[in-house]
Design an enzyme around this catalytic site. Structure first.
Site, short mmCIF file in Angstrom:
data_model
loop_
_atom_site.label_atom_id
_atom_site.label_comp_id
_atom_site.label_asym_id
_atom_site.label_seq_id
_atom_site.Cartn_x
_atom_site.Cartn_y
_atom_site.Cartn_z
N HIS A 192 0.93 -0.99 0.24
CA HIS A 192 -0.05 0.09 -0.12
C HIS A 192 0.81 1.27 -0.04
CE1 HIS A 192 -3.44 -2.71 2.02
NE2 HIS A 192 -3.99 -1.91 0.77
N LYS A 196 5.43 1.17 0.72
CA LYS A 196 6.21 1.36 -0.01
C LYS A 196 7.82 1.66 0.50
CE LYS A 196 2.55 2.37 -3.62
NZ LYS A 196 2.88 1.41 -3.92
N THR A 218 2.94 -5.07 -7.98
CA THR A 218 1.98 -4.48 -8.93
C THR A 218 2.51 -2.58 -8.96
OG1 THR A 218 1.08 -3.78 -6.70
CG2 THR A 218 0.07 -5.54 -7.82
N GLY A 219 2.21 -2.13 -10.30
CA GLY A 219 2.34 -0.67 -10.32
C GLY A 219 3.16 0.45 -9.76
N THR A 220 3.38 0.99 -9.09
CA THR A 220 4.54 2.21 -8.75
C THR A 220 4.99 0.53 -7.84
OG1 THR A 220 2.78 4.02 -8.51
CG2 THR A 220 4.88 3.66 -7.73
N THR A 221 4.86 0.51 -6.98
CA THR A 221 5.67 -0.92 -6.30
C THR A 221 6.26 -1.26 -7.21
OG1 THR A 221 4.01 -1.07 -4.19
CG2 THR A 221 5.58 -2.65 -4.82
N SER A 238 -1.35 -1.53 -12.12
CA SER A 238 -1.27 -0.42 -9.90
C SER A 238 -2.63 -1.89 -9.82
CB SER A 238 -1.80 1.25 -9.75
OG SER A 238 -2.63 1.40 -9.36
N GLY A 239 -2.48 -1.65 -8.08
CA GLY A 239 -3.27 -2.12 -7.37
C GLY A 239 -4.73 -1.98 -7.82
N ASP A 244 -3.75 -6.57 -8.03
CA ASP A 244 -3.80 -7.42 -7.81
C ASP A 244 -4.71 -8.69 -7.57
OD1 ASP A 244 -2.95 -5.65 -5.29
OD2 ASP A 244 -4.78 -5.12 -4.73
N ASP A 264 -0.80 -2.53 4.96
CA ASP A 264 -1.57 -1.01 5.85
C ASP A 264 -3.40 -1.31 6.41
OD1 ASP A 264 -2.56 1.19 7.18
OD2 ASP A 264 -2.23 2.74 5.14
N HIS A 271 -9.98 -0.66 -3.21
CA HIS A 271 -10.42 -1.05 -3.92
C HIS A 271 -9.86 -2.73 -2.48
CE1 HIS A 271 -5.44 -0.84 -3.77
NE2 HIS A 271 -4.96 -1.88 -3.60
N ASP A 274 -10.33 -6.03 -3.65
CA ASP A 274 -8.97 -7.00 -4.03
C ASP A 274 -8.14 -7.71 -3.85
OD1 ASP A 274 -10.78 -6.40 -7.16
OD2 ASP A 274 -10.00 -4.40 -7.27
N ARG A 280 -6.57 -13.98 0.07
CA ARG A 280 -8.25 -15.52 -0.25
C ARG A 280 -7.36 -16.41 -0.76
NH1 ARG A 280 -12.29 -17.61 -2.87
NH2 ARG A 280 -13.64 -18.84 -2.03
#
Length: 309
Positions: A192, A196, A218-221, A238-239, A244, A264, A271, A274, A280
């Site tokens: 999150h 990050k 995911t995305g920026t990470t 991005s998530g 996700d 977090d 989201h 997601d 899960r």
């Protein structure tokens, strides 16, 4: 293997587990089935063997549902079960293989009531009434299962006989010593926004080890990990825009060995559904999940770095 070869076996297995005959399998059916097997094969005070059967069939349900329960309704129809087999959903799945072998081994242990390490003819005969297996199935008669003809059935011989029972269009791989190779081990790295920096600090500390894995982010990470640390991360969306879900798809395909998700817990997220779905799916797929640095350290220590080809 043709449909004519495996379809009767698969439908018979489904109906064997469907104890209430409602046309669906649910966790309760597998637990009830384990209870029936335990009642008929073990002594009332034999809590060890009974617990092993309960745990094995509970885990088997988790793996069956992960592959078959396509509408995520919490139960599996016969149509879903057959369709999962037809598309090869169980074949080569290491998690399903492991849960299947645990169930077979728990059954073998329950049959071996004298603790000799093998199953004698009179012990083996009880398997049919306890499990509901067809006594007329030639592949399951004692002489067929006792491959070496020494008058007793070993755990490996019963494992070998299981290829006639389980929902695998091509069950031969079940007998291998290890699951089929799936390429380099993979780690998914997600965080999150507020976490990050924590993920970057952790990845910097473990960069040498992480470099040996196939990495997804995911995305920026994902981009931050590549730009700042030089790690070869495959950056997904991005998530909130589906990243996700992309990670979740890789999890269900058996592509992810470890999910590191610096979550977090103190903030709401648009989201959030997601995120919950991803966790899960990871639980259902029986993969390692780490939500903070301490757990990620422990999980990475038990995920051997792949040896280069």
């Amino acid at each position: 293997m043709s449909t004519e070869d495996w379809l009767p076996r698969i439908t018979a297995m489904f109906r064997m587990y469907d104890l209430d005959r409602d046309g669906y399998l649910a966790r309760e059916d597998l637990i009830a089935y384990a209870g029936r097997v335990a009642e008929q094969l073990t002594a009332p005070e034999d809590t060890r063997r009974r617990a092993a059967l309960h745990d094995a069939y509970s885990e088997m349900w988790t793996q069956l549902a992960a592959v078959s329960d396509t509408d995520r309704g919490g139960r599996i129809s016969e149509q879903e079960f057959v369709a999962a087999t037809a598309r090869g959903g169980f074949d080569g799945d290491p998690h399903f293989r492991d849960s299947t072998l645990r169930a077979i081994d728990a059954l073998t242990d329950a049959l071996d009531r004298d603790g000799s390490g093998s199953v004698e003819p009179e012990e083996y005969d009880r398997i049919f009434g306890a499990t509901g297996l067809d006594r007329e199935l030639a592949a399951l008669d004692f002489a067929s299962v006792d491959v070496d003809g020494d008058g007793r059935i070993t755990r490996q011989e019963l494992r070998s006989a299981a290829i006639h029972l389980y929902p695998l269009a091509d069950p031969s791989w079940l007998l291998d010593d290890a699951p089929p190779p799936s390429g380099p081990r993979s780690i998914a790295l997600v965080a999150h926004d507020s976490r990050k920096a924590d993920l970057l600090a952790w990845a910097r500390r473990r960069a040498d080890e992480l470099a040996g894995f196939r990495l997804y982010g995911t995305g920026t990470t994902g981009r931050l990990l590549t730009d700042q640390l030089g790690l070869p991360v495959t950056a997904l969306r991005s998530g909130p825009l589906g990243g996700d879900q992309q990670i979740g798809a890789l999890v269900t395909q058996g592509e992810i060995d470890l999910l590191v998700f610096f979550w977090d817990p103190l903030s709401s997220h648009p989201h959030g559904d997601d995120v919950r779905a991803l966790i899960r799916l990871s639980v259902l797929a029986n993969i390692k999940v780490a939500l903070n640095a301490a757990t990620a350290d422990a999980m990475l220590a038990h995920t051997p770095v792949p040896v280069p080809a």
